[in-house]
Design an enzyme around this catalytic site. Structure first.
Site, PDB file in Angstrom:
ATOM      1  N   HIS A 152      32.189 -11.790  10.669  1.00 60.71           N
ATOM      2  CA  HIS A 152      31.901 -11.486   9.263  1.00 60.71           C
ATOM      3  C   HIS A 152      30.398 -11.457   8.962  1.00 60.71           C
ATOM      4  CE1 HIS A 152      31.833 -16.011   8.734  1.00 60.71           C
ATOM      5  NE2 HIS A 152      30.861 -15.679   7.896  1.00 60.71           N
ATOM      6  N   ASP A 182      37.372 -13.740  14.261  1.00 66.75           N
ATOM      7  CA  ASP A 182      36.108 -13.756  13.516  1.00 66.75           C
ATOM      8  C   ASP A 182      34.928 -14.080  14.427  1.00 66.75           C
ATOM      9  OD1 ASP A 182      34.415 -13.442  11.379  1.00 66.75           O
ATOM     10  OD2 ASP A 182      34.654 -15.496  10.647  1.00 66.75           O
ATOM     11  N   SER A 257      26.987 -19.805   9.156  1.00 71.31           N
ATOM     12  CA  SER A 257      27.992 -19.034   9.881  1.00 71.31           C
ATOM     13  C   SER A 257      27.410 -18.445  11.161  1.00 71.31           C
ATOM     14  CB  SER A 257      28.518 -17.896   9.001  1.00 71.31           C
ATOM     15  OG  SER A 257      29.308 -18.391   7.954  1.00 71.31           O
TER      16      SER A 257
END
Length: 514
Positions: A152, A182, A257
């Site tokens: 993402h 992901d 992230s």
């Protein structure tokens, strides 16, 4: 009288002059005194303050273990930070830039709101692309410039910039992406060997172990936070298809992230991925072993090749166990079989319970998902299933999982009809079949679900299509009417519903209504 007035004026004048004179001499005396005190201080030797107490307090003793732990954190930060990169991406959004952000907040509710909204949005600003920027983190896993991060972070990026620890900036390109976990791999080109983070083992993590997160939260480069492993095996969070997350209380924020979660040895045990909005100390990381399983495919093929059965499966709840006459809640219940899939060709049917896969026991849905995905394409696998309370053995030839599977279709509300256990249904007319993109008109469509009813508590929603009730096929409203009239009012009912393109079993319990 005139002489008395003059005398009074003269008296007052004299008194004022006397007051001013006294004030002047007082000030002069103060100045002289201050000057004398200042001179005496200059000539006086410095005052020595003797300590009347004992020796200065000693530093609080710290055990060797605490110092060793502190030193471990310091070493981990120094060794791993160079292998953690800052990733910035640019995505070009097509269309008019919307009236939003601080300008919107500033004018919202004011008499000028409509004017400025029209000014910024329509029709004066032409349709064109505008850039949206975002930040993330990454882990250098190879000296040649391969970087592991979240899908993402880079999925829709048209430009990717990577900044190393010494502010060296590189352009990066996507090597491979896997939305189902992901995870993604990007690469930079450098003329020198790059620092690399060591990948550890996430299979034997224990709750309470140290966890160190490094990343770029809110653009604050290479921030180090420390916590513990709060839980392992977290799933059903709705983040990705394959979920087996590590939960930690080491602070993770937006921008973390793609950064590493480390153990006390400085090894990467996870890839920081998500946080719970509004919560404190609840972050999730993808286990590094899940990443290691797919890195080869991502680098060599740009995608992950997985085995595929072609079934929609669901967990077996106590109610479903009772409804299907099963002995345990282990296994995976098949709620749908996709057309032309390996499962359909092998004879697997809706309502089957898969209990073993290739000789390996299937404990739950996640177990079957993982083992089927690891199976090789074209491999022949034997399945043990339960169908109508009887064991059955089948062989299936594993296929390759499609890149994208169909998503749920959106629909509009329709008129309401008959009420049963809190739901109202209607016949699927040709217009409704066209509206909902249905290939046939089998079943009845749910038009309304009463709040707090047994149907709502069971999970039924408006626009669901009821295909079966207690194993009895429902083709039209007549079948539906006959089915619901044959049940006792307090009996549990197992309903097969179709939602979007998938089907699932639900159990309605009349006694569950509050």
């Amino acid at each position: 009288m005139r002489n008395s007035g003059r005398s009074l004026v003269v008296l007052l004048t004299v008194l004022v002059l006397l007051g001013l004179g006294m004030l002047f001499w007082q000030k002069k005396g103060d100045l002289n005194f201050s000057s004398k005190v200042s001179d005496s201080l200059k000539s006086a030797p410095p005052r020595v303050v003797e300590r009347t107490a004992g020796p200065p307090p000693a530093k609080r003793p710290i055990g060797k273990e605490a110092l060793s732990l502190e030193e471990s954190f310091i070493q981990i930060a120094e060794e791993v930070k160079p292998a953690v990169v800052n990733i910035s991406t640019v995505q070009v959004i097509k269309g008019r830039r919307m009236f939003r952000g601080s300008e919107n907040d500033f004018f919202k509710g004011s008499p000028f709101e409509d004017f400025f909204k029209d000014f910024f949005e329509f029709p004066r600003q032409p349709e064109r692309g505008w850039k949206q920027k975002s930040l993330g983190s990454g882990i250098i896993i190879d000296k040649d410039g391969y970087i592991l991060t979240n899908n993402h972070v880079v999925a829709r990026a048209e430009e990717i910039k990577v900044v190393l620890v010494k502010n060296e900036e590189y352009d990066a390109k996507i090597i491979g992406r896997d939305p189902k976990t992901d995870l993604a791999v990007i690469k930079i080109e450098s003329n020198k060997a790059l620092p690399v983070a060591a990948l550890g083992d996430s299979d034997n993590l224990r709750v309470g172990q140290w966890a160190i997160a490094i990343g770029n939260p809110f653009g604050l480069n290479r921030t180090v936070t420390v916590g513990v492993i709060s839980a392992t095996g977290r799933a059903e969070l709705g983040i990705a298809t394959y979920e087996n997350y590590i939960q930690t209380d080491a602070s993770i924020n937006r921008g973390n992230s793609g950064g590493p979660l480390l153990n006390i040895h400085g090894e990467v045990i996870g890839v920081n991925t998500a946080i719970v909005g509004g919560a404190t100390g609840i972050g999730f990381a993808i286990p590094v072993n899940m990443a290691k399983e797919i890195l080869g495919d991502l680098i060599d093929k740009g995608k992950v090749v997985r085995g595929w059965l072609g079934v929609i499966i669901q967990s077996i709840t106590p109610d479903l166990k009772e409804s299907f006459g099963l002995e345990t809640e282990e296994g995976a219940l098949v709620s749908d079989v996709l057309k032309d899939s390996p499962a359909e060709k092998a004879g697997i049917k809706r309502g089957d319970v898969i209990v073993t896969f290739g000789g390996q026991k299937v404990e739950d849905v996640r177990e079957l998902q993982r083992t089927a995905a690891k199976a090789k394409v074209n491999e022949i696998i034997r399945l043990e299933i339960i169908r109508n309370k009887k064991p059955l053995s089948l062989e299936v030839k594993i296929g390759e999982m499609p890149r994208e599977l169909p998503l749920e279709e959106e629909g509009k509300s329709v008129d309401e009809a008959e009420l049963w256990l809190g739901i109202k249904v209607q016949e699927i007319t040709p217009d409704l079949a066209l509206q909902f993109n249905l290939s046939d008109r089998q079943g009845v469509i749910v038009t309304h679900v009463e709040f707090d009813s047994p149907a709502e508590l069971a999970g039924i929603k408006a626009r669901d299509i009821i295909l079966e009730i207690n194993g009895r096929g429902i083709k039209n409203p007549t079948d539906y009417d006959e089915a619901i009239k044959s049940f006792k009012k307090d009996a549990k009912v197992t309903v097969l519903i179709k939602r979007g393109v998938y089907t699932t079993f639900l159990v309605i319990k009349p006694e569950s209504k509050k």
